[in-house]
Design a protein around this motif. Structure first.
Motif, PDB file in Angstrom:
ATOM      1  N   VAL A 169      12.996  12.182   6.085  1.00  0.00           N
ATOM      2  CA  VAL A 169      11.885  11.248   6.301  1.00  0.00           C
ATOM      3  C   VAL A 169      12.449   9.889   6.717  1.00  0.00           C
TER       4      VAL A 169
ATOM      5  N   ILE B 135      12.689   7.966  -0.851  1.00  0.00           N
ATOM      6  CA  ILE B 135      12.472   8.536   0.482  1.00  0.00           C
ATOM      7  C   ILE B 135      13.566   9.543   0.792  1.00  0.00           C
TER       8      ILE B 135
ATOM      9  N   PHE C  41       4.609   8.688  12.775  1.00  0.00           N
ATOM     10  CA  PHE C  41       5.232   9.577  11.805  1.00  0.00           C
ATOM     11  C   PHE C  41       4.621   9.297  10.425  1.00  0.00           C
ATOM     12  N   THR C  42       4.098  10.349   9.816  1.00  0.00           N
ATOM     13  CA  THR C  42       3.505  10.178   8.480  1.00  0.00           C
ATOM     14  C   THR C  42       3.652  11.468   7.682  1.00  0.00           C
ATOM     15  N   THR C  43       3.674  11.331   6.390  1.00  0.00           N
ATOM     16  CA  THR C  43       3.723  12.530   5.544  1.00  0.00           C
ATOM     17  C   THR C  43       2.393  12.691   4.806  1.00  0.00           C
ATOM     18  N   LYS C  44       1.453  11.751   5.145  1.00  0.00           N
ATOM     19  CA  LYS C  44       0.180  11.778   4.407  1.00  0.00           C
ATOM     20  C   LYS C  44      -0.897  12.415   5.264  1.00  0.00           C
TER      21      LYS C  44
ATOM     22  N   LEU D  65      11.314   7.215   9.779  1.00  0.00           N
ATOM     23  CA  LEU D  65      10.377   6.317   9.113  1.00  0.00           C
ATOM     24  C   LEU D  65       9.682   5.345  10.061  1.00  0.00           C
TER      25      LEU D  65
ATOM     26  N   ASP E 287       9.067  -0.308  -5.419  1.00  0.00           N
ATOM     27  CA  ASP E 287       8.186   0.579  -6.178  1.00  0.00           C
ATOM     28  C   ASP E 287       9.026   1.502  -7.048  1.00  0.00           C
TER      29      ASP E 287
ATOM     30  N   GLY F 262      -2.825   9.627   6.644  1.00  0.00           N
ATOM     31  CA  GLY F 262      -2.015   8.522   7.165  1.00  0.00           C
ATOM     32  C   GLY F 262      -2.036   8.468   8.687  1.00  0.00           C
TER      33      GLY F 262
ATOM     34  N   THR G   6      11.813   2.923  -4.052  1.00  0.00           N
ATOM     35  CA  THR G   6      12.369   2.332  -2.835  1.00  0.00           C
ATOM     36  C   THR G   6      12.096   0.839  -2.850  1.00  0.00           C
TER      37      THR G   6
ATOM     38  N   ARG H  31       0.840  -1.197   0.000  1.00  0.00           N
ATOM     39  CA  ARG H  31       0.000   0.000   0.000  1.00  0.00           C
ATOM     40  C   ARG H  31       0.881   1.255   0.000  1.00  0.00           C
ATOM     41  N   ASN H  32       1.940   1.272   0.891  1.00  0.00           N
ATOM     42  CA  ASN H  32       2.870   2.407   0.921  1.00  0.00           C
ATOM     43  C   ASN H  32       3.480   2.621  -0.461  1.00  0.00           C
ATOM     44  N   ALA H  33       3.891   1.490  -1.093  1.00  0.00           N
ATOM     45  CA  ALA H  33       4.557   1.570  -2.399  1.00  0.00           C
ATOM     46  C   ALA H  33       3.621   2.199  -3.433  1.00  0.00           C
TER      47      ALA H  33
ATOM     48  N   GLN I 161       1.021   4.075  -2.858  1.00  0.00           N
ATOM     49  CA  GLN I 161       0.745   5.485  -2.549  1.00  0.00           C
ATOM     50  C   GLN I 161       1.920   6.352  -2.978  1.00  0.00           C
ATOM     51  N   ALA I 162       3.176   5.788  -2.828  1.00  0.00           N
ATOM     52  CA  ALA I 162       4.352   6.557  -3.221  1.00  0.00           C
ATOM     53  C   ALA I 162       4.354   6.823  -4.733  1.00  0.00           C
TER      54      ALA I 162
HETATM   55  P1  ADP Z   1       1.457   5.809   6.818  1.00  0.00           P
HETATM   56  O1  ADP Z   1       1.523   4.981   5.626  1.00  0.00           O
HETATM   57  O2  ADP Z   1       0.228   5.734   7.595  1.00  0.00           O
HETATM   58  O3  ADP Z   1       1.951   7.213   6.636  1.00  0.00           O
HETATM   59  P2  ADP Z   1       3.770   4.289   7.505  1.00  0.00           P
HETATM   60  O4  ADP Z   1       4.483   4.046   8.806  1.00  0.00           O
HETATM   61  O5  ADP Z   1       3.409   3.096   6.715  1.00  0.00           O
HETATM   62  O6  ADP Z   1       2.545   5.201   7.819  1.00  0.00           O
HETATM   63  O7  ADP Z   1       4.728   5.188   6.640  1.00  0.00           O
HETATM   64  C1  ADP Z   1       5.353   6.294   7.174  1.00  0.00           C
HETATM   65  C2  ADP Z   1       5.843   7.223   6.100  1.00  0.00           C
HETATM   66  O8  ADP Z   1       6.898   6.608   5.403  1.00  0.00           O
HETATM   67  C3  ADP Z   1       4.852   7.557   5.079  1.00  0.00           C
HETATM   68  O9  ADP Z   1       4.068   8.632   5.482  1.00  0.00           O
HETATM   69  C4  ADP Z   1       5.697   7.893   3.871  1.00  0.00           C
HETATM   70  O10 ADP Z   1       6.106   9.221   3.888  1.00  0.00           O
HETATM   71  C5  ADP Z   1       6.908   7.080   4.042  1.00  0.00           C
HETATM   72  N1  ADP Z   1       6.959   5.893   3.198  1.00  0.00           N
HETATM   73  C6  ADP Z   1       6.600   4.640   3.481  1.00  0.00           C
HETATM   74  N2  ADP Z   1       6.791   3.811   2.463  1.00  0.00           N
HETATM   75  C7  ADP Z   1       7.269   4.557   1.440  1.00  0.00           C
HETATM   76  C8  ADP Z   1       7.661   4.266   0.066  1.00  0.00           C
HETATM   77  N3  ADP Z   1       7.594   3.033  -0.467  1.00  0.00           N
HETATM   78  N4  ADP Z   1       8.135   5.308  -0.667  1.00  0.00           N
HETATM   79  C9  ADP Z   1       8.209   6.548  -0.133  1.00  0.00           C
HETATM   80  N5  ADP Z   1       7.851   6.880   1.124  1.00  0.00           N
HETATM   81  C10 ADP Z   1       7.377   5.894   1.909  1.00  0.00           C
END
Ligand code: ADP
Length: 685
Positions: free
Chosen positions: A621, A617, A630-633, A625, A612, A636, A665, A574-576, A578-579
């Motif tokens: 960040v 990253i 901690f989130t950038t969304k 991580l 992905d 999130g 990443t 899911r993270n991948a 969304q990235a």
């Molecule tokens: P969330 O997905 O709820 O933000 P996560 O702990 O899964 O929480 O991720 C934390 C942060 O790590 C994300 O907000 C994002 O900025 C960064 N991150 C995670 N996976 C990736 C990825 N594959 N590529 C870029 N950034 C990522």
């Protein structure tokens, strides 16, 4: 508290008191030694004095008997009725033998001189003075002699000599009686000096000075050795003669003032020195002991304070398993007092009765084989006095005495119930967190589901409408039965397919959300990926992501909590995705890979990676991580990655990430493989 009425010096501080005692001892010993030396000296002096007294008395009796012998010799001159001529010859020969005589005279009853002979050893004594000047002395002596009818002596008097010197002489007068009538006198002039030199044994005069003195101490005649030494001993004795009394005096010398007058004193002194040395050694030894005592007391006090303040329980047991020592922390831990524990063998009162047999065996093995348990310690369960059980961590080590022999076992015990409670709390809260995270994911997915389920449902709806239409269709020219039958079949098959797909999606969400306790099972990597694929595909399709799966051949199963690992894979996917949800990104690859881990233990670990093609990253960040929340969304929760890592680490693996090429990443994690087992074991759900 009322103090006993000790004298002030005893009440003083112990070290002051010890000091005074030492001073008293030293003074006493010094006093004793000085007195001993003094007494020894005194004793020796008294010995010398006594010997001198004895010598003096002996000398006096020597003189007296010599005088008596002389009287007899003089009497012998008259044996054969001598004439003055023959007498003179006899007297002269007699004078040869008696140096003490200066002159012999024969006088008639009227004291007129009949014959006189001078000593041949010196010039005639009366040459200078004239014999007549001595008449008075002669007369006095003879008067006394007549009175006693025996020899008598005159007082001594000084006779000057022609050589300028003089001598002290004394007259002896003896009456001559023939047929009862006084027929004359024989007068012998004694030189006092002669008496001393001739009549006293050589032994006396060799080391002593002998003299005749007057009552006031004036010396009349002197004989003896020259002075040796400056310590004078004096003894006096009266020489009582008829008509005259002389004082004989002897002077002895000691060669030195003599600190050590003789062997006895030297011996006493040597012993005193030895005694003082012993005293000094004793004092040094005492000081060393006192210092050692102080050090020991300090060390003991320190040890006691340390043991009392320790929170770790300490227990020592001898080789028979009897408790020999416990510290306060241990007593507090088990609730028994030291008195109740000391000397107790096994089973110990703090052993839970149901485990006592096991502990007994463990102890027996330890005592028998005498091997120490692992240094990091082992866990056990003890029982408090009130019966409550609690977990302890025991670290045991052999107890070695100063001789290097083992005398028992020393154990340090930690009550780890609090630690256990915290761990349990942590586990529970982590599970709650995981559940929350799952729910959050579910919430997110619910919207996707609604979107995705729309498709099969819409398809189902249209196939259903189509089928209904077919059933109602009565178009002319057609063989309704045939056309209707094949189309209906197809439509219903499609409906069934879509319904099954919708069901699968819902089931996977259900499985995922259902909260379960950790359960390890053997799962093939393919099965794990297959399970998450429907959910991944849902989102992938929405975000136009291309999914690729690559699993190496012949991989073993992994031993894991299936649902949790699937959650990890889902999270990473899911993270991948969304990235890669960037407006101007054309190619959106999502790649799953499974292979053997590249570590030395590659056989035992499999590596899963989710790559992905997103933007990657950035450094700031990356640093945070894995920090929870901690989130950038905007929508999130920031829990995904921290949970993923916890899950992987719970399996003994690690989770990390590296940049992908050309962009994006790669998240990787490892899971333990099942050793030498390739066959798939049916899951135990
Ligand atoms: P969330 O997905 O709820 O933000 P996560 O702990 O899964 O929480 O991720 C934390 C942060 O790590 C994300 O907000 C994002 O900025 C960064 N991150 C995670 N996976 C990736 C990825 N594959 N590529 C870029 N950034 C990522």
């Amino acid at each position: 508290m009322k103090r006993p009425p000790f004298p002030a010096w005893l009440r003083a501080h112990p070290s002051d008191r010890r000091g005074s005692l030492w001073l008293a001892l030293v003074l006493l010993v010094a006093g004793l030694l000085v007195m001993l030396v003094w007494l020894a000296g005194r004793y020796e002096i008294s010995q010398v004095q006594e010997r001198l007294e004895r010598d003096t008395a002996d000398a006096v009796s020597d003189i007296r008997s010599a005088l008596t012998r002389n009287v007899q010799a003089l009497q012998s001159l008259y044996a054969g009725s001598p004439t003055p001529g023959s007498w003179s010859v006899d007297a002269a020969s007699m004078l040869h033998e008696h140096r003490e005589w200066s002159r012999l005279e024969w006088r008639d009853p009227g004291l007129a001189l009949l014959a006189g002979v001078d000593s041949p050893f010196r010039a005639p004594v009366f040459d200078r003075m004239g014999r007549d000047n001595a008449r008075a002395d002669i007369a006095q002596a003879c008067l006394t002699a007549r009175k006693y009818n025996g020899p008598a002596y005159s007082a001594s008097y000084f006779v000057p000599q022609s050589d300028g010197l003089g001598m002290e002489v004394m007259e002896m007068c003896m009456p001559l009686v023939t047929a009862g009538r006084l027929s004359g006198y024989v007068v012998a002039t004694y030189s006092l000096q002669g008496i001393l030199s001739e009549m006293i044994g050589q032994a006396y005069t060799r080391s002593q000075e002998v003299s005749f003195t007057e009552a006031d101490g004036t010396r009349l005649a002197l004989h003896g050795s020259v002075r040796r030494g400056n310590r004078v001993f004096t003894a006096q004795q009266l020489l009582d003669l008829p008509g005259n009394t002389l004082v004989l005096r002897m002077d002895g010398w000691r060669s030195a003032p003599d600190l050590f007058p003789n062997v006895l004193t030297a011996l006493v002194t040597a012993m005193s020195i030895a005694l003082v040395s012993v005293l000094v050694l004793l004092r040094n030894d005492m000081r060393r002991r006192q210092k050692a005592e102080r050090d020991l007391a300090d060390a003991l006090a320190f040890r006691k304070a340390m043991e009392d303040s320790l929170v770790t329980g300490l227990r020592a047991r001898d080789l028979q398993g009897r408790t020999t020592y416990v510290n306060p922390a241990f007593c507090e831990m088990v609730g028994f007092s030291a008195g109740e524990l000391l000397g107790r063998g096994s089973p110990a009162p703090y052993w839970p009765p149901e485990l006592a047999d096991e502990y007994q065996q463990r102890q027996a093995i330890r005592l028998e084989h005498n091997h120490a348990p692992a240094r990091e310690g082992f866990e056990s369960v003890f029982m408090r006095k009130d019966g409550r059980r609690f977990p302890v961590l025991i670290i045991e080590a052999p107890l070695i005495n100063v001789l290097g022999r083992q005398t028992g076992w020393m154990s340090a015990l930690l009550d780890i119930s609090e630690q256990r409670r915290v761990e349990e709390l942590q586990r529970a809260s982590q599970e709650r967190l995981q559940a929350t995270a799952r729910l959050a994911t579910v919430g997110e997915m619910a919207s996707l589901l609604s979107h995705e389920l729309n498709q099969p449902l819409a398809a189902i709806a249209s196939y259903a409408t189509g089928s209904l239409n077919l059933l109602q269709d009565t178009a002319p020219g057609l063989e309704p039965g045939l056309a209707k039958g094949s189309d209906l079949q197809l439509a219903l098959r499609r409906i069934a397919e879509q319904a099954e797909r919708a069901g699968k999606v819902i089931r996977s969400v259900h499985d995922f959300v259902r909260r379960r306790d950790q359960l390890r099972e053997e799962v093939s990597p393919n099965a794990l990926l297959n399970d998450i694929m429907p959910l991944v595909s849902l989102q992938a399709r929405k975000l136009q992501v291309r999914v690729r799966v690559e699993v190496d051949d012949g991989l073993p199963d992994v031993l894991c909590d299936r649902i949790m690992v699937e959650q990890v894979l889902l999270n990473l996917a899911r993270n991948a995705m969304q990235a890669m949800d960037l407006p101007d990104l054309r190619d959106r690859p999502l790649e799953f890979r499974v292979r053997r881990a590249a570590s030395a233990e590659g056989n035992r670990w499999l590596e899963f990676s989710v790559a992905d093609g997103g933007a990657g990253i950035p450094g700031d960040v990356a640093r945070q991580l894995f920090t929870p929340f901690f989130t950038t969304k905007t929508e999130g929760m920031g829990l995904g990655l921290s949970l993923c890592r916890t899950v992987v680490e719970q399996h003994g693996g690690y989770l990390d990430f590296v940049p992908n090429t050309p962009s994006g990443t790669v998240f990787r994690f490892t899971l333990p493989a099942v050793a030498n087992r390739k066959a798939k074991v049916p899951s135990i759900e």
